[in-house]
Design an enzyme around this catalytic site. Structure first.
Site, mmCIF file in Angstrom:
data_model
loop_
_atom_site.group_PDB
_atom_site.id
_atom_site.type_symbol
_atom_site.label_atom_id
_atom_site.label_comp_id
_atom_site.label_asym_id
_atom_site.label_seq_id
_atom_site.Cartn_x
_atom_site.Cartn_y
_atom_site.Cartn_z
ATOM 1 N N ASP A 1 74.997 10.950 14.212
ATOM 2 C CA ASP A 1 74.740 12.579 14.038
ATOM 3 C C ASP A 1 74.323 13.306 14.946
ATOM 4 O O ASP A 1 73.173 12.281 16.017
ATOM 5 C CB ASP A 1 74.176 12.448 12.793
ATOM 6 C CG ASP A 1 73.539 13.492 12.320
ATOM 7 O OD1 ASP A 1 74.121 14.438 12.117
ATOM 8 O OD2 ASP A 1 72.706 14.271 11.322
ATOM 9 N N THR B 1 71.426 16.056 14.460
ATOM 10 C CA THR B 1 70.022 16.094 14.255
ATOM 11 C C THR B 1 69.313 15.304 13.338
ATOM 12 O O THR B 1 69.554 14.640 13.279
ATOM 13 C CB THR B 1 70.126 17.397 12.914
ATOM 14 O OG1 THR B 1 71.242 18.863 13.695
ATOM 15 C CG2 THR B 1 69.027 18.002 13.191
ATOM 16 N N GLU C 1 60.097 30.027 13.263
ATOM 17 C CA GLU C 1 58.699 31.092 12.968
ATOM 18 C C GLU C 1 57.573 29.940 14.287
ATOM 19 O O GLU C 1 56.581 29.812 14.707
ATOM 20 C CB GLU C 1 58.592 31.166 12.231
ATOM 21 C CG GLU C 1 59.278 31.797 11.058
ATOM 22 C CD GLU C 1 58.299 33.856 11.543
ATOM 23 O OE1 GLU C 1 57.269 34.590 11.148
ATOM 24 O OE2 GLU C 1 59.702 33.951 12.508
ATOM 25 N N ARG D 1 69.581 29.064 20.204
ATOM 26 C CA ARG D 1 69.450 30.288 19.203
ATOM 27 C C ARG D 1 68.604 31.864 20.179
ATOM 28 O O ARG D 1 67.827 31.273 20.047
ATOM 29 C CB ARG D 1 68.936 30.015 17.995
ATOM 30 C CG ARG D 1 69.023 31.143 16.901
ATOM 31 C CD ARG D 1 68.081 30.926 15.139
ATOM 32 N NE ARG D 1 68.058 31.791 14.769
ATOM 33 C CZ ARG D 1 67.423 32.339 13.380
ATOM 34 N NH1 ARG D 1 66.812 31.108 13.597
ATOM 35 N NH2 ARG D 1 67.608 33.163 12.401
ATOM 36 N N THR E 1 78.624 16.168 14.112
ATOM 37 C CA THR E 1 77.151 17.123 14.175
ATOM 38 C C THR E 1 77.606 18.716 13.309
ATOM 39 O O THR E 1 79.023 18.695 13.350
ATOM 40 C CB THR E 1 76.638 18.000 15.164
ATOM 41 O OG1 THR E 1 75.401 18.144 14.754
ATOM 42 C CG2 THR E 1 77.795 18.487 16.006
ATOM 43 N N GLY E 2 77.013 18.527 12.596
ATOM 44 C CA GLY E 2 76.818 20.344 11.755
ATOM 45 C C GLY E 2 77.089 21.583 12.373
ATOM 46 O O GLY E 2 77.457 22.196 12.224
ATOM 47 N N ASP E 3 76.875 21.053 13.208
ATOM 48 C CA ASP E 3 76.139 22.452 14.221
ATOM 49 C C ASP E 3 77.198 23.236 14.706
ATOM 50 O O ASP E 3 78.194 22.600 14.966
ATOM 51 C CB ASP E 3 74.932 21.866 15.297
ATOM 52 C CG ASP E 3 73.174 22.138 14.660
ATOM 53 O OD1 ASP E 3 73.206 22.930 14.089
ATOM 54 O OD2 ASP E 3 72.812 21.650 15.315
ATOM 55 N N ARG F 1 81.165 21.647 13.272
ATOM 56 C CA ARG F 1 80.757 21.881 11.712
ATOM 57 C C ARG F 1 81.565 20.935 11.338
ATOM 58 O O ARG F 1 82.573 20.775 10.491
ATOM 59 C CB ARG F 1 81.841 23.136 12.274
ATOM 60 C CG ARG F 1 81.783 24.209 13.070
ATOM 61 C CD ARG F 1 80.482 24.110 13.083
ATOM 62 N NE ARG F 1 79.956 25.296 11.230
ATOM 63 C CZ ARG F 1 78.562 25.826 10.998
ATOM 64 N NH1 ARG F 1 77.529 25.113 11.433
ATOM 65 N NH2 ARG F 1 78.552 26.200 10.062
ATOM 66 N N ASP G 1 71.206 10.200 9.176
ATOM 67 C CA ASP G 1 70.076 10.155 8.100
ATOM 68 C C ASP G 1 69.753 11.240 6.786
ATOM 69 O O ASP G 1 70.156 11.323 5.560
ATOM 70 C CB ASP G 1 69.112 11.226 9.211
ATOM 71 C CG ASP G 1 69.613 12.105 9.066
ATOM 72 O OD1 ASP G 1 70.519 13.037 9.586
ATOM 73 O OD2 ASP G 1 68.446 12.749 10.101
#
Length: 978
Positions: free
Chosen positions: A347, A349, A431, A529, A593-595, A660, A685
């Site tokens: 993974d 992240t 933030e 980003r 990864t899901g990114d 993804r 995780d």
């Protein structure tokens, strides 16, 4: 129980009868369609009577637990392995023939192995318990048009659920109303950023979970805003329920070491039966006690009684060693199974990356390149560099443009940093990243106390995609500073640009936008980003109305463009080094990864997953194009899942990065590796990683991850560090290498004992009964008491310097070289002690084998035989102990440092080996001379001149061993591995 499926609840409802009949494309349906299908009203909710009916139909909204911890099952697993079963059979036979000494020792061995293994393996799977604990305890729903709070277990499909910040989603929902709503779905999708939600229908039915922005999933958490959704799946039909089902359906597999040892045990069992038959045949199937005892002695000689004990202790020491290195091994045998790993599916992240968003790049209009900001996670220390030059804060902030951009990062911000070094931060990840950046320049929020004060906020929303903060200047002027940040649409409300200390009107707008968009695209390809920052100074007079009456449209216009900031989940410093070490060790690293694809590609390139190996060429050496199977280093889950198994198997290489990624994709990747005969490890995780963790040959969970992932894995990394995996790999290879060493040590001795006892069948007394050269107790004493400690010392030998520079060993434990070593050294020892036996009885003795020398009933007549047995015990023991030094390296000479000698320091660096050899050499001596013990238990007698034969035998064994190693080095062409 109903006949249509497995019971889900006390109401006897089943998933097959209810929830699973609902469609799974709610994300592609409009809200009216969803309401109609589920017979509900988004404004009123379900009626109480209808909800009660649906609860009976679909069952309670609970995850169903499977088999829990069963201590008896764990205990059974310890005693049903091959070697333990054989030892148990030998124990029973020993008791039947009243040979209690042998039986007692065997029982101690069995108990020791069982207890240690049971204690280590008692941490059994608690996956379903962990999943149940994650369930939301209550939910706010609309029933009969009234908002009410109910138990999450009572939620049914069609319920309209209301969400607020901090709520845990109780069921899978189709969102019908949202306001600035973001949901943290990392545990399900692997996304590092909370997902912004909307209510619009999606066009594609096959949209992956991470891209279904109009859905909320069970057990995820609302991190921002509020909303309302219609429950479309509950219990085991939710996405997390599907994961738990996949975990339960995945069978647990044995490790390579378990399979090898069990196979060896069965082979030895067959051999021991065969040899016992030979004993009885030679003695004309006369089943008297002496012959049975001889058969037991031969069977015991075949079985390496100390092997299980040594492996158990060495594994336990390895587990303890790994715990100090932040890896908790949940099962003893798993550590060795790290050795054959050929592929790691990791993974991203929190595993390869820190799992914390950080601002890493800043671009201002007056500069050609971006500023680079260093630092780890939420630490407020780091350097700022431009090009090759590291800049100090004072010099950077002298640039008015940069200074204003930092102000915007600090003040247009809702995050708070209390103690970043200990992770005490609060707020949205983006933030926090901006606030940490400001802190690095000593311009965090506290720096503006008494200078500026936030008086008006226009929060980020899915519609505006930007946030603005109005700050007053305390005691300096009546002016107000407006700070805005957000997506690219911030550019639409900018009509000026800051160039150094000057504010200029944007001239050619198309040229300006082209320049900025080019920079945004460049930063996006780096996995960043990108946020646009802007500023404007104004006053109530210029606005024409009091500040309290300013609207968003009044504030967000005529802004000055300050620059761009790039934020991402930064890779761990150790990840690149660890990935390179994996490549050096012949291990491929895949990132699942899901990114998004661009983010995944950027991270994979930075840490070396992509770039260390080139894709297969489609041009042959003659320059002619050839048709080769498709190869792509980076694929999305949609692209990979669209391929059939045959198409996946036709790929030259499996993709190194899948973006993804869904849980099903991860499992499919593991299956594809298995079809290629690869040995795969999976790290992760989140809950979404659990099925693949269990499907993989080795599952490695992160300590900061979900309980589900931990319980589905074999190894848990308490520091969440990918680098620890490399240490585990190294430890697994060290243990495998050492297992080979002590297997040669123990098994070659067994070979020698079998040779002695088989040839010993020819030595018969006047009654035609074979007289065994070694008694059963002598064999057990050598194998367990004097032989086991040196074998254990081989188990703690340090790793070779080249251990992580050779490919994984998939050929098994019993290689041709290892088998050759076992028989060679066994033949040396067996042949030498048989010569000793012959010398003591026939050359220097009276040459007769008296009657009843297999027990202690005829001591005077059997004195020569008993003295010969003492000689054999000491010769065998001392050769056995010297053989431990032989096995430190299976090819190098003992006279070299590599071979375990070469200097006194190297000779004694393994303290356990030194003490086990010294103590082991002295320990048998008292039993040779202590009256009664020597004759009644060991069936041996005191010796004198025989010591000369013993010393000579050991010296000859040393010469033969060195000669054998020399021949191996000269004749064997294959390199020595591990």
């Amino acid at each position: 129980m109903s006949s249509c499926g497995i019971s889900m609840t006390v109401t006897k409802a089943t998933p097959d009868c209810g929830v699973q009949k609902l469609p799974d494309d709610f994300h592609a349906r409009s809200i009216p369609d969803v309401s109609k299908l589920l017979e509900t009203d988004a404004e009123v909710g379900l009626g109480s009577a209808k909800a009660a009916e649906l609860l009976v139909k679909y069952g309670r909204n609970e995850l169903q637990g499977q088999r829990g911890i069963n201590p008896w099952r764990i205990l059974l697993q310890q005693v049903t392995n091959g070697l333990t079963l054989i030892l148990t059979i030998a124990t029973v036979v020993s008791i039947v023939v009243e040979d209690y000494a042998e039986a007692g020792v065997l029982i101690i061995v069995i108990l020791f192995n069982t207890i240690v293994g049971f204690v280590q393996d008692f941490r059994a799977e608690r996956t379903m318990d962990a999943l149940r604990k994650m369930a939301s305890p209550s939910a706010k729903v609309l029933r009969d048009g009234v908002q009410t709070r109910i138990s999450s277990g009572d939620v049914v499909p069609g319920d309209v659920i209301i969400f607020e910040v901090g709520d845990i989603i109780p069921a899978d929902c189709r969102l019908c109303d949202v306001l600035n709503m973001e949901i943290d779905e990392a545990m399900l999708t692997g996304e590092s950023m909370p997902a912004m939600k909307s209510v619009e229908s999606l066009q594609a039915k096959d949209t992956t979970i991470g891209d279904r922005f109009n859905m909320a999933y069970s057990s995820t958490t609302v991190s921002k805003g509020r909303g309302k959704g219609i429950a479309v799946a509950t219990g085991m039909a939710t996405e997390i329920g599907k994961i738990s089902t996949a975990i339960d359906e995945t069978p647990s597999s044995t490790t390579p070491l378990q399979r090898r040892l069990n196979k060896m045990a069965y082979v030895l069992f067959v051999i021991s039966i065969f040899l016992a038959v030979i004993v009885f045949a030679v003695n004309k199937f006369n089943f008297n006690t002496e012959i049975i005892i001889y058969a037991i002695a031969l069977s015991i000689a075949v079985i390496p009684e100390g092997l299980i004990a040594v492996i158990t202790v060495v594994m336990a020491l390895g587990v303890k060693r790994m715990a100090r290195q932040n890896a908790i091994v949940r099962k003893l045998v798993v550590l060795e199974s790290m050795q054959p790993v050929t592929n790691i599916c990791s993974d991203k992240t929190g595993t390869l990356t820190q799992g914390k968003m950080a601002l890493t790049n800043v671009w201002i209009p007056s500069k050609e390149e971006t500023y680079r900001i260093s630092g780890q996670g939420y630490e407020t220390t780091g350097s700022i560099s431009y090009g090759d030059e590291v800049l100090d804060a004072k010099r950077i902030l002298a640039d008015e443009n940069f200074h204003r951009l930092v102000e915007c990062s600090a003040l247009c911000n809702t995050a708070n940093i209390i103690e970043s070094s200990k992770g005490k931060v609060w707020g949205d990840p983006t933030e926090i990243a901006l606030q940490v950046f400001a802190y690095k320049l000593q311009m965090g929020k506290p720096a503006f106390l008494g200078l500026k004060e936030a008086v008006l906020e226009f929060p980020f929303s899915s519609a505006s995609k930007r946030m603005s903060m109005v700050c007053s200047n305390l005691g300096t002027s009546d002016d107000f500073d407006i700070y805005t940040k957000g997506a690219e649409n911030v550019l639409e409300i900018c009509d000026k640009v800051m160039d150094g200390e000057m504010v200029k009107q944007i001239g050619d707008r198309s040229e300006f936008l082209e320049k900025v968009h080019a920079q945004i695209e460049l930063m996006a390809t780096q996995g960043l980003r990108v946020l646009v920052t802007a500023h404007r100074r104004t006053s109530e007079q210029s606005m024409g109305k009091p500040m309290e009456k300013w609207e968003r449209g009044d504030v967000e216009k005529s802004l000055t463009f300050l620059g761009l900031v790039g934020i991402r989940d930064t890779p761990r410093v150790e990840s690149k080094i660890s990935v390179q070490q994996c490549h050096d060790a012949g291990i491929k690293v895949h990132m699942l990864t899901g990114d998004h694809k661009s983010t995944a590609l950027a991270i994979a390139t930075e840490i070396g997953i992509i770039g260390n190996q080139l894709p297969p060429s489609d041009v042959n050496t003659d320059g002619v194009e050839t048709i080769v199977p498709m190869y792509r280093e980076v694929m999305t889950a949609g692209e990979f899942d669209a391929l059939s198994n045959d198409e996946v198997d036709a790929l030259e290489e499996l993709p190194l990065v899948i973006a993804r990624c869904t849980p099903a994709t991860k499992v499919r990747m593991i299956e594809a590796l298995h079809r290629r005969k690869k040995y795969a490890a999976m790290t992760g995780d989140g809950v979404n990683d659990a099925p693949s963790l269990k499907k993989a040959d080795v599952g490695i969970a992160m300590g900061a991850g979900s309980d589900v992932a931990k319980q589905s894995s074999e190894i848990v990394l308490t520091d969440n560090n990918f680098a620890t995996i490399v240490l585990a790999m190294k430890e697994g290879r060290r243990i495998f290498s050492n297992i080979k060493k002590f297997v040669v040590h123990l098994m070659s001795t067994n070979v020698g004992q079998v040779i002695v006892l088989i040839v010993g069948l020819a030595f018969q007394d006047s009654e035609g009964v074979s007289v065994f050269p070694l008694s059963p107790v002598q064999i057990l004493f050598m194998n367990m008491v004097t032989g086991t400690p040196p074998a254990m010392s081989l188990g703690i030998e340090p790793a070779s310097s080249s251990i992580m520079h050779v490919p994984p060993q998939l050929g098994g434990l019993f290689t041709k070289e290892l088998m050759m070593d076992m028989f060679a050294y066994g033949s040396f020892m067996g042949g030498l002690v048989l010569i000793d036996w012959t010398l003591v009885i026939y050359a220097f003795g009276h040459g007769r084998l008296a009657f009843d020398c297999n027990d202690d009933s005829n001591l005077n007549a059997c004195d020569t035989v008993f003295r010969a047995r003492s000689t054999l015990l000491m010769s065998f023991t001392w050769m056995f102990l010297l053989h431990a030094y032989n096995c430190r390296h299976l090819r190098a000479s003992l006279f070299t440092k590599e071979g375990g000698g070469g200097s006194f320091k190297r000779l004694v660096d393994n303290k356990l080996m030194v003490w086990s050899v010294v103590v082991g050499a002295l320990l048998p001596i008292p039993f040779v001379y202590i009256p009664t013990v020597n004759t009644n238990i060991f069936k041996q007698a005191s010796i004198t001149w025989e010591w000369g034969i013993i010393v000579a035998s050991v010296l000859v064994f040393f010469v033969l061993s060195e000669t054998y190693k020399l021949l191996k080095r000269k004749l064997m062409k294959t390199p020595y591995v591990l």
